[in-house]
Enzyme design. Structure first.
Site, PDB file in Angstrom:
ATOM      1  N   ASP A   1      36.355  35.525  38.752  1.00 28.39           N
ATOM      2  CA  ASP A   1      36.192  36.374  39.938  1.00 28.39           C
ATOM      3  C   ASP A   1      37.557  36.604  40.604  1.00 28.39           C
ATOM      4  O   ASP A   1      38.210  35.640  41.018  1.00 28.39           O
ATOM      5  CB  ASP A   1      35.244  35.639  40.892  1.00 28.39           C
TER       6      ASP A   1
ATOM      7  N   CYS B   1      27.986  41.300  37.615  1.00 33.05           N
ATOM      8  CA  CYS B   1      28.829  40.254  38.207  1.00 33.05           C
ATOM      9  C   CYS B   1      28.217  39.883  39.555  1.00 33.05           C
ATOM     10  O   CYS B   1      27.056  40.226  39.816  1.00 33.05           O
ATOM     11  CB  CYS B   1      30.283  40.712  38.337  1.00 33.05           C
TER      12      CYS B   1
ATOM     13  N   ARG C   1      34.441  43.125  38.882  1.00 37.32           N
ATOM     14  CA  ARG C   1      34.372  42.937  37.429  1.00 37.32           C
ATOM     15  C   ARG C   1      33.392  43.859  36.722  1.00 37.32           C
ATOM     16  O   ARG C   1      33.749  44.483  35.715  1.00 37.32           O
ATOM     17  CB  ARG C   1      34.021  41.470  37.115  1.00 37.32           C
TER      18      ARG C   1
HETATM   19  P1  4NP Z   1      32.774  40.799  41.692  1.00 37.76           P
HETATM   20  O1  4NP Z   1      33.722  40.165  42.853  1.00 37.76           O
HETATM   21  O2  4NP Z   1      31.618  39.854  41.503  1.00 37.76           O
HETATM   22  O3  4NP Z   1      33.666  40.837  40.506  1.00 37.76           O
HETATM   23  O4  4NP Z   1      32.365  42.158  42.197  1.00 37.76           O
HETATM   24  C1  4NP Z   1      33.199  39.789  44.094  1.00 37.76           C
HETATM   25  C2  4NP Z   1      32.990  40.729  45.071  1.00 37.76           C
HETATM   26  C3  4NP Z   1      32.494  40.349  46.310  1.00 37.76           C
HETATM   27  C4  4NP Z   1      32.208  39.033  46.556  1.00 37.76           C
HETATM   28  C5  4NP Z   1      32.420  38.085  45.572  1.00 37.76           C
HETATM   29  C6  4NP Z   1      32.898  38.455  44.350  1.00 37.76           C
HETATM   30  N1  4NP Z   1      31.710  38.633  47.817  1.00 37.76           N
HETATM   31  O5  4NP Z   1      31.519  37.432  48.042  1.00 37.76           O
HETATM   32  O6  4NP Z   1      31.464  39.493  48.680  1.00 37.76           O
END
Ligand code: 4NP
Length: 171
Positions: free
Chosen positions: A140, A21, A27
């Site tokens: 997300d 992800c 995720r």
């Molecule tokens: P993930 O969620 O891709 O599901 O782990 C996110 C975690 C951090 C960030 C964006 C999405 N971020 O911009 O730091």
């Protein structure tokens, strides 16, 4: 003779799966935990190795997001994975299948592919959904509310079942 050892499943090597992800704190570490649980329930732990990674390295070395861990724990998933960035030089060779959570993840992975064989390993998590067929991404949850984390788990439980069914005939 051990009946289990007489099945076609034992004739091929372990399958390696990498869930990807953006940040590898919500995720994909959840996908890794849900898939491990689905595999364990099917008594196939010796046949699969699961890992996860993020497109960005901003959270490298961190545990999964505390909100994601809380929601996962309510469904008995223990998110133990530590965030790391996707490494195209080694991950494309190390893993049989690279499973992105949304279209941007897929585009980012495709842009790092070195050749056709790398591209052929990239798939999207929701392609394996059966109950949530109308979802084309695992959205997300990072900037949203509690329902986003629940939706992630609903989609992953559905998709991981489908993914194991898909792979089961191929190992
Ligand atoms: P993930 O969620 O891709 O599901 O782990 C996110 C975690 C951090 C960030 C964006 C999405 N971020 O911009 O730091």
């Amino acid at each position: 003779m051990n009946q289990e050892l007489n099945t076609p499943m034992d004739t091929k090597k372990t399958k390696t799966l990498l869930f990807v992800c953006l940040g590898n704190i919500c995720r994909s570490p959840s996908a890794e935990a849900v898939m491990n649980a689905v595999i364990k329930k099917a008594n196939l732990s010796s046949k699969f190795i699961c890992d996860s990674a993020g497109i960005i390295g901003n959270h490298e070395g961190n545990s999964a997001d505390s909100r994601m861990r809380l929601h996962a724990a309510r469904r008995s998933y223990d998110l133990t994975s530590i965030s790391r960035q996707f490494r195209y030089k080694t991950d494309f060779d190390k893993f049989d299948l690279i499973i992105g959570m949304d279209d941007q993840n897929i585009a980012d992975l495709q842009s790092q592919a070195r050749h056709e064989a790398d591209l052929n390993k990239i798939v999207k998590m929701t392609d394996y959904c059966s109950n949530y067929k109308h979802y084309t991404t695992v959205p997300d949850p990072y900037y949203g509310g509690e329902e986003g984390f629940e939706l992630v788990l609903d989609l992953l439980e559905d998709a991981c079942d489908g993914l194991l069914n898909h792979l089961n005939g191929k190992i």
